[in-house]
Design a protein around this motif. Sequence first.
Motif: not given
Length: 246
Positions: A31-37, A213-220
Amino acid sequence: MLKKDVRRQITTPLGGPAFPPGPYKFHNREYLNIVYRTDLDALRRIVPEPLEIEEPLVKFEIMYMPDVTGLGCYTESGQVIPVKFNGVEGEYLHSMYVDNHPAIAGGREASAYPKKLGAPRLFIDSDTLVGTLDYGSLRVATATMGYKHYPLDIEKAREEITKPTFMLKIVPNFDGTPKVCELVQTQITDLTIHGAWTAPARLQLFEHALAPMADLPVLEVVHASHILTDLTLSAAVPVYNYLNEK
């Protein structure tokens, strides 16, 4: 073929089924998991009731699976959203992109995994763990993480993998109306963790009409993990029927 023999089949075509019966055991699943706001309003537009959003967070994941009983070798990528259902904390599986037809067909037909054909990859580039997702010939996502910088507590890694997962099971009638429209739940319980790490990470999402996917943008970027496991998928069970609503 006799009627009783037809009833024993799990999928078509009868002469060469699209996928074999489970259970599906995964060896060296990575797994590569990245949790973002992300944007809270964007989440509210896509998370179905009666699931509840706790925080404006999304987990982008890429999983490389080199040895899966019955399915072979494949990679998948998707977006997972932390939610709560009837007081239970879990994750809503929003989208998955997979490069293996039996995994797509079995995931959708025998369970409720929201799988589409895509081209994810997980690999090491010098000192960096890299995950990419292409849809057709276009790049949809690029994730990077430092390779094994810091050990991640095994119990925290276990908690990441074993949260209850919620999915939508939608099967249409021949006239286009829904025949099945349910919220289902599954949870991994048979799990061995061989190693887990964390490190600095970044994630880029690119606009695409059919892989949004970009409909949920990466803020942090909030957290990143790299986890090596063996596990067995558990069966999904219905927890809510939308067709019973008046």
